[in-house]
Design a protein around this motif. Structure first.
Motif, mmCIF file in Angstrom:
data_model
loop_
_atom_site.group_PDB
_atom_site.id
_atom_site.type_symbol
_atom_site.label_atom_id
_atom_site.label_comp_id
_atom_site.label_asym_id
_atom_site.label_seq_id
_atom_site.Cartn_x
_atom_site.Cartn_y
_atom_site.Cartn_z
ATOM 1 N N PRO A 114 5.799 17.559 2.516
ATOM 2 C CA PRO A 114 5.846 17.004 3.868
ATOM 3 C C PRO A 114 5.408 15.547 3.951
ATOM 4 C CG PRO A 114 4.935 19.220 3.917
ATOM 5 C CD PRO A 114 5.061 18.842 2.472
ATOM 6 N N VAL A 115 4.430 15.146 3.144
ATOM 7 C CA VAL A 115 3.979 13.752 3.178
ATOM 8 C C VAL A 115 5.068 12.823 2.644
ATOM 9 C CG1 VAL A 115 2.417 12.108 2.049
ATOM 10 C CG2 VAL A 115 1.496 14.105 3.216
ATOM 11 N N PHE A 116 5.791 13.226 1.607
ATOM 12 C CA PHE A 116 6.892 12.401 1.119
ATOM 13 C C PHE A 116 8.004 12.308 2.163
ATOM 14 C CE2 PHE A 116 5.509 12.917 -3.454
ATOM 15 C CZ PHE A 116 5.319 11.564 -3.660
ATOM 16 N N VAL A 117 8.251 13.401 2.893
ATOM 17 C CA VAL A 117 9.223 13.359 3.988
ATOM 18 C C VAL A 117 8.736 12.424 5.092
ATOM 19 C CG1 VAL A 117 10.340 14.719 5.796
ATOM 20 C CG2 VAL A 117 10.143 15.651 3.481
ATOM 21 N N PHE A 118 7.454 12.532 5.438
ATOM 22 C CA PHE A 118 6.811 11.641 6.399
ATOM 23 C C PHE A 118 6.981 10.186 5.975
ATOM 24 C CE2 PHE A 118 3.018 9.133 7.362
ATOM 25 C CZ PHE A 118 2.793 9.356 8.708
ATOM 26 N N LEU A 119 6.749 9.912 4.697
ATOM 27 C CA LEU A 119 6.863 8.549 4.187
ATOM 28 C C LEU A 119 8.304 8.056 4.255
ATOM 29 C CD1 LEU A 119 5.328 6.193 2.892
ATOM 30 C CD2 LEU A 119 5.799 7.227 0.655
ATOM 31 N N SER A 120 9.264 8.946 4.008
ATOM 32 C CA SER A 120 10.674 8.560 4.121
ATOM 33 C C SER A 120 11.009 8.121 5.534
ATOM 34 C CB SER A 120 11.573 9.735 3.723
ATOM 35 O OG SER A 120 11.557 9.953 2.346
ATOM 36 N N ILE A 179 2.322 3.940 -10.736
ATOM 37 C CA ILE A 179 2.656 5.363 -10.657
ATOM 38 C C ILE A 179 3.491 5.635 -9.409
ATOM 39 C CG2 ILE A 179 1.679 7.660 -10.251
ATOM 40 C CD1 ILE A 179 -0.654 6.865 -12.072
ATOM 41 N N GLY A 180 3.081 5.035 -8.287
ATOM 42 C CA GLY A 180 3.843 5.223 -7.061
ATOM 43 C C GLY A 180 5.248 4.667 -7.152
ATOM 44 N N ALA A 181 5.386 3.507 -7.772
ATOM 45 C CA ALA A 181 6.698 2.868 -7.892
ATOM 46 C C ALA A 181 7.626 3.626 -8.837
ATOM 47 C CB ALA A 181 6.533 1.426 -8.362
ATOM 48 N N THR A 182 7.071 4.383 -9.765
ATOM 49 C CA THR A 182 7.876 5.176 -10.707
ATOM 50 C C THR A 182 7.862 6.657 -10.341
ATOM 51 O OG1 THR A 182 5.949 5.355 -12.181
ATOM 52 C CG2 THR A 182 7.504 3.577 -12.628
ATOM 53 N N SER A 183 7.391 6.989 -9.146
ATOM 54 C CA SER A 183 7.161 8.387 -8.774
ATOM 55 C C SER A 183 8.432 9.231 -8.754
ATOM 56 C CB SER A 183 6.468 8.463 -7.408
ATOM 57 O OG SER A 183 7.226 7.783 -6.420
ATOM 58 N N GLU A 242 0.810 -1.221 0.000
ATOM 59 C CA GLU A 242 0.000 0.000 0.000
ATOM 60 C C GLU A 242 0.842 1.270 0.000
ATOM 61 O OE1 GLU A 242 -2.396 -3.263 2.022
ATOM 62 O OE2 GLU A 242 -0.318 -2.535 2.048
ATOM 63 N N LEU A 243 2.126 1.164 0.357
ATOM 64 C CA LEU A 243 2.956 2.360 0.389
ATOM 65 C C LEU A 243 3.126 2.975 -0.991
ATOM 66 C CD1 LEU A 243 5.755 1.523 2.979
ATOM 67 C CD2 LEU A 243 3.584 2.695 3.311
ATOM 68 N N ASP A 244 3.080 2.148 -2.034
ATOM 69 C CA ASP A 244 3.151 2.703 -3.380
ATOM 70 C C ASP A 244 1.905 3.522 -3.716
ATOM 71 O OD1 ASP A 244 5.660 2.170 -4.441
ATOM 72 O OD2 ASP A 244 5.138 0.104 -4.921
ATOM 73 N N GLN A 257 -4.192 5.531 5.712
ATOM 74 C CA GLN A 257 -5.488 4.879 5.885
ATOM 75 C C GLN A 257 -6.218 4.731 4.555
ATOM 76 O OE1 GLN A 257 -7.576 7.192 8.893
ATOM 77 N NE2 GLN A 257 -6.777 5.903 10.527
ATOM 78 N N VAL A 258 -6.236 5.792 3.753
ATOM 79 C CA VAL A 258 -6.917 5.741 2.452
ATOM 80 C C VAL A 258 -6.259 4.706 1.545
ATOM 81 C CG1 VAL A 258 -7.363 7.053 0.331
ATOM 82 C CG2 VAL A 258 -7.812 8.099 2.554
ATOM 83 N N SER A 259 -4.931 4.608 1.608
ATOM 84 C CA SER A 259 -4.215 3.659 0.757
ATOM 85 C C SER A 259 -4.543 2.217 1.133
ATOM 86 C CB SER A 259 -2.709 3.910 0.840
ATOM 87 O OG SER A 259 -2.387 5.190 0.335
ATOM 88 N N PHE A 260 -4.636 1.929 2.412
ATOM 89 C CA PHE A 260 -5.040 0.584 2.833
ATOM 90 C C PHE A 260 -6.460 0.272 2.369
ATOM 91 C CE2 PHE A 260 -1.657 1.062 6.146
ATOM 92 C CZ PHE A 260 -0.928 -0.067 5.793
ATOM 93 N N TRP A 261 -7.346 1.256 2.502
ATOM 94 C CA TRP A 261 -8.730 1.067 2.053
ATOM 95 C C TRP A 261 -8.791 0.883 0.538
ATOM 96 C CZ3 TRP A 261 -11.616 5.287 -0.424
ATOM 97 C CH2 TRP A 261 -12.903 4.887 -0.794
#
Length: 394
Positions: free
Chosen positions: A59-65, A312-316, A12-14, A292-296
């Protein structure tokens, strides 16, 4: 001492990365409209809203890192070999693409500004201290500062990992520590001491990184509160999710109100320090809600749509590097005066900035040396850990 078991792979992280890169493109596709479109036009508030609402992206990409790094490495033994593997894996996939695209964008902007006189003159642009300074600060093009930030986080992450493993109580308070560091830097060093370009330093985003790190460390305990699609929701979890959404929506609307009034009347209706805190609330809640949205979405959405978003996420990372160039070329086409066609032209810019880079990066995947430009790209994955995922970990 037995080696800790690998944590479960999180596909789901992708999806989080996909939503993040869509937000990045939304910001850039609407930025020129927000700056130049008729402020009294009926649809102008919509453009300001879309531009403002998407600004949680960095900020969300930093959060994800922070989440990915601490999720993958917290349970691993802290040895010289582990640190060496960390730097080799993280830096090797980001430094070369950053260097090559920095050179490309600097060459492109020199060509657009001065034209091509001769080879010697053109090469001379790259032998100046101006180029070196712009390279080191990620300013050869507007979006590359973000890669510099991620490189800085990669550089300090082993120190943070060592600290929370050596002193476990720090892990429980890492968010507050990150918030303190960010506030000291933003309000004290940058605000009072005049640090230039504070947005080019990782300390400006430390709260988001440590919030992701906290969830990465304690994910196995927090999963029932985050992955509501898999774990049964009780009234407390539902109340927490509703509260998170209310915080996100309220902070987003306040930010929209500020930016809209500022665009129309050049007035600050909210104190800028308070605005910073509101934005921090919005970005932290955005990171959690996107998880949460990604898991859903992974569990409930149409599988073809999910597969496309995962790709798209994997090639982001590659999409992120290429899309400003495509958008710049697109904007050199004429935007017609008819309002309906103009809005269609804006939508076309968003689609071009997404689909063309996605196609370019995807088509390069079979080429052996694609990682030099775009980092690792999707291959047949083994479901072992989150660390096998390409894409922006930022």
């Amino acid at each position: 001492m037995a080696q800790a078991a690998k944590r479960p792979y999180i596909p789901e992280l992708d999806l989080v990365r996909a939503f993040g890169i869509l937000a990045v493109i939304m910001i850039h596709a609407t930025s020129s409209v927000v700056a130049s479109y008729d402020h009294q036009a009926a649809l102008y508030p919509l453009y300001v809203f879309l531009n403002t609402a998407a600004k949680f992206a960095v900020p969300v990409f930093v959060f994800l890192s922070g989440f990915v790094l601490f999720y993958n490495y917290y349970d691993k033994p802290f040895t010289a070999g582990t640190i060496g593997q960390f730097y080799k894996k993280r830096m090797s996939k980001i430094l070369m693409p950053f260097l090559l695209f920095s050179i490309f964008y600097f060459a492109y902007t020199r060509f657009m500004q001065f034209g091509f006189v001769d080879v010697q003159t053109f090469i001379g642009y790259f032998t100046t201290t101006k180029f070196l300074n712009m390279l080191l600060s990620g300013k050869t093009y507007t979006h590359l500062y973000f890669v510099i930030i991620i490189i800085q986080f990669y550089a300090i992450s082993p120190l943070l990992l060592y600290a929370v493993k050596k002193f476990p109580f720090l892990g429980k308070h890492i968010i507050w520590i990150g918030m303190l560091v960010q506030w000291l830097f933003v309000y004290k060093l940058a605000g009072e001491w005049g640090v230039k370009s504070p947005g080019s330093y990782c300390f400006t985003y430390m709260l988001y990184f440590t919030a992701g790190a906290f969830i990465g460390i304690y994910y196995m305990k927090l999963a029932p509160w985050i992955n509501l699609a898999k774990h049964a929701a009780n009234p407390r979890k539902i109340a927490a999710a509703i509260g998170m959404w209310l915080l996100f929506l309220a902070s987003s609307m306040l930010l929209f109100y500020f930016h809209y009034e500022n665009r129309l009347y050049k007035t600050a209706v909210i104190n800028t320090d308070l605005l910073e805190i509101i934005d921090e609330v919005r970005c932290i809640t955005a990171g959690i809600l996107l998880l949460q949205v990604s898991f859903w979405a992974y569990a409930a959405w149409n599988k073809a749509v999910v597969r496309a978003l995962i790709h798209i996420g994997a090639t982001s990372f590659g999409i992120y590097l290429v899309h400003p160039f495509i958008l710049n070329l697109y904007r050199n086409t004429s935007s017609v005066g008819d309002p309906i066609l103009y809005h269609a032209w804006v939508v076309g810019g968003f689609l071009a900035a997404l689909l063309i880079p996605w196609a370019i990066v995807s088509l390069s995947a079979p080429i052996k040396w694609h990682w030099l430009l775009f980092g690792p790209l999707p291959t047949r994955k083994k479901k072992t850990s989150a660390s096998v995922q390409p894409g922006i970990e930022a």
